[in-house]
Design a protein around this motif. Structure first.
Motif, mmCIF file in Angstrom:
data_model
loop_
_atom_site.group_PDB
_atom_site.id
_atom_site.type_symbol
_atom_site.label_atom_id
_atom_site.label_comp_id
_atom_site.label_asym_id
_atom_site.label_seq_id
_atom_site.Cartn_x
_atom_site.Cartn_y
_atom_site.Cartn_z
ATOM 1 N N SER A 46 0.729 -1.146 -0.096
ATOM 2 C CA SER A 46 -0.037 -0.089 0.061
ATOM 3 C C SER A 46 0.757 1.140 -0.004
ATOM 4 O O SER A 46 0.371 2.312 -0.695
ATOM 5 N N MET A 47 1.935 1.119 0.821
ATOM 6 C CA MET A 47 2.929 2.566 0.879
ATOM 7 C C MET A 47 3.415 2.648 -0.350
ATOM 8 O O MET A 47 3.780 3.687 -0.854
ATOM 9 N N VAL A 48 4.346 1.477 -0.672
ATOM 10 C CA VAL A 48 5.437 1.688 -1.676
ATOM 11 C C VAL A 48 4.620 1.396 -3.269
ATOM 12 O O VAL A 48 4.780 2.180 -3.995
ATOM 13 N N GLU A 49 3.839 0.428 -3.301
ATOM 14 C CA GLU A 49 3.244 0.076 -4.546
ATOM 15 C C GLU A 49 2.011 0.745 -4.690
ATOM 16 O O GLU A 49 1.242 0.353 -5.757
ATOM 17 N N GLU A 50 1.312 1.678 -3.722
ATOM 18 C CA GLU A 50 0.285 2.410 -3.873
ATOM 19 C C GLU A 50 -0.983 1.364 -3.926
ATOM 20 O O GLU A 50 -2.149 1.881 -4.538
ATOM 21 N N ALA A 51 -0.859 0.070 -3.500
ATOM 22 C CA ALA A 51 -2.109 -0.865 -3.494
ATOM 23 C C ALA A 51 -2.424 -1.024 -4.901
ATOM 24 O O ALA A 51 -3.725 -1.352 -5.102
ATOM 25 N N PHE A 145 -6.139 -8.775 1.118
ATOM 26 C CA PHE A 145 -5.794 -7.433 0.858
ATOM 27 C C PHE A 145 -5.926 -7.330 -0.594
ATOM 28 O O PHE A 145 -6.409 -6.494 -1.135
ATOM 29 N N GLY A 146 -5.351 -8.274 -1.264
ATOM 30 C CA GLY A 146 -5.113 -8.258 -2.658
ATOM 31 C C GLY A 146 -6.468 -8.366 -3.450
ATOM 32 O O GLY A 146 -6.847 -7.957 -4.478
ATOM 33 N N GLY A 147 -7.214 -9.377 -2.698
ATOM 34 C CA GLY A 147 -8.654 -9.839 -3.106
ATOM 35 C C GLY A 147 -9.345 -8.655 -3.025
ATOM 36 O O GLY A 147 -10.399 -8.338 -4.015
ATOM 37 N N LEU A 148 -9.603 -8.125 -1.984
ATOM 38 C CA LEU A 148 -10.399 -6.729 -1.727
ATOM 39 C C LEU A 148 -9.871 -5.472 -2.779
ATOM 40 O O LEU A 148 -10.958 -5.161 -3.199
ATOM 41 N N ALA A 149 -8.821 -5.380 -2.993
ATOM 42 C CA ALA A 149 -8.419 -4.441 -4.053
ATOM 43 C C ALA A 149 -8.779 -4.851 -5.569
ATOM 44 O O ALA A 149 -9.408 -4.044 -6.232
#
Length: 168
Positions: A46-51, A145-149
């Motif tokens: 989330s912080m480096v790859e901006e999710a 988290f990836g699934g939610l995104a």
């Protein structure tokens, strides 16, 4: 930077609480003792790859390479003896550092690799981590988290298409 109203900011905070509580509940249901690894994945992604969903693979592979290398700090000396095991571990670390300097294999050797390697070599983690659970924790973070995104992105695209259709 886009300034957010206090009410909207509070709404975002509530959404963050719900998402994190969901992960904690899922980790508890799965009996993950190293759920922190999923949170560390989230922090990096989330912080480096901006999710961004398209950056999940490099974040995930880097996380696994870093955690796997950190695990060698414990596992290699146990299997090969202290001297040879630590020599193998240090050789691999130096190879990874050289690879990141040279820009080689950026899908596998990146900042996620280095973050997981750094955290994984903290003495307390080395002394107490269940490495299998660390890998499951990373996987749980990726899936949750990836699934939610991915779901949120699909919903956003669907809404954008519907809004475009209404405008004509």
């Amino acid at each position: 930077m886009n300034k957010m109203s206090p009410v909207k900011g509070f709404g975002v905070l509530i959404a963050v609480i719900v998402v994190l509580a969901g992960y904690i509940a899922a980790a508890a249901a799965l009996h993950l003792s190293e759920a922190w690894a999923g949170f560390l994945f989230l922090l990096y992604w989330s912080m480096v790859e901006e999710a961004k969903p398209d950056r999940i693979p490099r974040s995930a592979i880097g996380a696994f390479v870093g955690a796997g290398t950190a695990a060698l700090m414990t596992l290699a000396p146990a299997a090969l003896g202290m001297g040879p095991g630590m020599a193998l571990f240090m050789g691999i670390v130096l190879l990874l550092v050289y690879a990141i300097i040279m820009g080689w294999a950026p899908i596998a050797v990146n900042m996620a690799t280095m973050i997981f390697l750094t955290v994984g070599t903290i003495p307390h983690v080395q002394g107490h981590a269940d490495w299998r659970q660390v890998f499951f924790g990373i996987l749980a973070g990726i899936v949750y988290f990836g699934g939610l995104a991915l779901v949120a992105g699909a919903i956003g695209k669907r809404k954008a298409v519907a809004a475009q259709a209404r405008r004509g």
